[in-house]
Design a protein around this motif. Structure first.
Motif, short mmCIF file in Angstrom:
data_model
loop_
_atom_site.label_atom_id
_atom_site.label_comp_id
_atom_site.label_asym_id
_atom_site.label_seq_id
_atom_site.Cartn_x
_atom_site.Cartn_y
_atom_site.Cartn_z
N PHE A 110 53.06 34.77 38.12
CA PHE A 110 51.76 34.86 37.46
C PHE A 110 51.74 34.04 36.18
O PHE A 110 52.75 33.83 35.53
N VAL B 48 44.14 35.83 35.18
CA VAL B 48 45.50 35.58 35.63
C VAL B 48 45.43 34.97 37.02
O VAL B 48 44.58 35.35 37.82
N GLU B 49 46.31 34.01 37.26
CA GLU B 49 46.39 33.46 38.61
C GLU B 49 47.78 33.73 39.15
O GLU B 49 48.74 33.91 38.40
N VAL B 50 47.88 33.77 40.47
CA VAL B 50 49.15 34.03 41.13
C VAL B 50 49.59 32.76 41.85
O VAL B 50 48.77 32.03 42.38
N GLU B 51 50.87 32.49 41.77
CA GLU B 51 51.47 31.38 42.50
C GLU B 51 52.57 31.98 43.36
O GLU B 51 53.43 32.71 42.86
N LEU C 150 48.95 43.16 36.43
CA LEU C 150 48.79 41.73 36.70
C LEU C 150 47.72 41.50 37.76
O LEU C 150 46.88 40.60 37.64
N GLN C 151 47.73 42.31 38.81
CA GLN C 151 46.73 42.16 39.88
C GLN C 151 45.33 42.49 39.36
O GLN C 151 44.35 41.84 39.73
N GLN D 96 47.71 46.27 29.94
CA GLN D 96 47.18 44.96 30.32
C GLN D 96 46.96 44.07 29.09
O GLN D 96 47.14 42.86 29.16
N ARG E 9 44.20 39.60 37.48
CA ARG E 9 43.87 38.53 38.43
C ARG E 9 42.45 38.73 38.96
O ARG E 9 41.67 37.79 39.05
N ARG E 10 42.10 39.98 39.30
CA ARG E 10 40.75 40.26 39.80
C ARG E 10 39.69 39.96 38.74
O ARG E 10 38.57 39.63 39.06
N THR F 230 45.01 32.08 33.27
CA THR F 230 44.14 30.99 33.69
C THR F 230 43.41 30.36 32.51
O THR F 230 42.78 29.33 32.66
N SER G 221 54.71 29.72 35.86
CA SER G 221 54.37 31.11 36.17
C SER G 221 55.64 31.95 36.24
O SER G 221 56.73 31.42 36.44
#
Length: 167
Positions: free
Chosen positions: A152, A142-145, A133-134, A92, A137-138, A155, A106
């Motif tokens: 990804f 990181v943001e998901v599009e 990545l997830q 990560q 994100r949590r 942020t 992204s």
């Protein structure tokens, strides 16, 4: 509640990985199922963890004080909760280093995988990159599009985020 050495080590994992899911702890603890993780949490660490509004596992402040581990994320209260420091596994850490920044387009899991191979001469499984990545994100970095496939990006600018490898 007195904790065994194993329970104390696993509590340290919860503190380090938070916010986390059963599946991450299942992998870390080498357990057979998420149900086994849930049972362990309830039976051994019930006083030291809770689930947030998104059902993610987090350590209580008492748990943070009980173990000698840096929390997985630290946020600056003036930045709307965006983390200023995270402790994550090495993969990560590498993902953060190569992932598109907040002002860039992204990118897909496959794109990130190719960048990791090029930058670090590693060959992780695509599922490990997706999972990383997830997890990021949590943690809010990181943001998901959603386009044809999920893509990804960070942020937060890299220079505003301190990333430490926990491995």
């Amino acid at each position: 509640m007195t904790l065994s050495e194993e329970a104390r080590e696993r509590l340290a994992d919860v503190v380090e990985l938070q916010p986390t899911k059963n599946s991450e702890l299942q992998e870390r603890w080498d357990m057979e199922s998420g149900s086994e993780v849930h049972q362990y949490l309830e039976n051994e660490l019930g006083d030291y963890y809770f689930r947030d509004d998104n059902s993610l596992i987090r350590a209580t402040s008492e748990a943070n004080d009980l173990v000698d581990v840096e929390p997985g994320i630290e946020s600056d209260p003036e930045d709307d909760g965006v983390p200023s420091r995270i402790r994550v596994p090495e993969l990560q850490t590498q993902i953060v280093a190569v992932l598109a920044g907040p002002d860039e387009e992204s990118e897909s899991v496959v794109s990130v995988l190719h960048k990791l191979r090029e930058a670090y001469d590693v060959d992780p499984e695509a599922e490990d990159v997706r999972s990383g990545l997830q997890s990021l994100r949590r943690k809010g970095v990181v943001e998901v599009e959603y386009r044809t496939v999920p893509t990804f990006r960070l942020t937060v600018d890299r220079d505003e985020l301190e990333v430490e490898s926990s491995e």
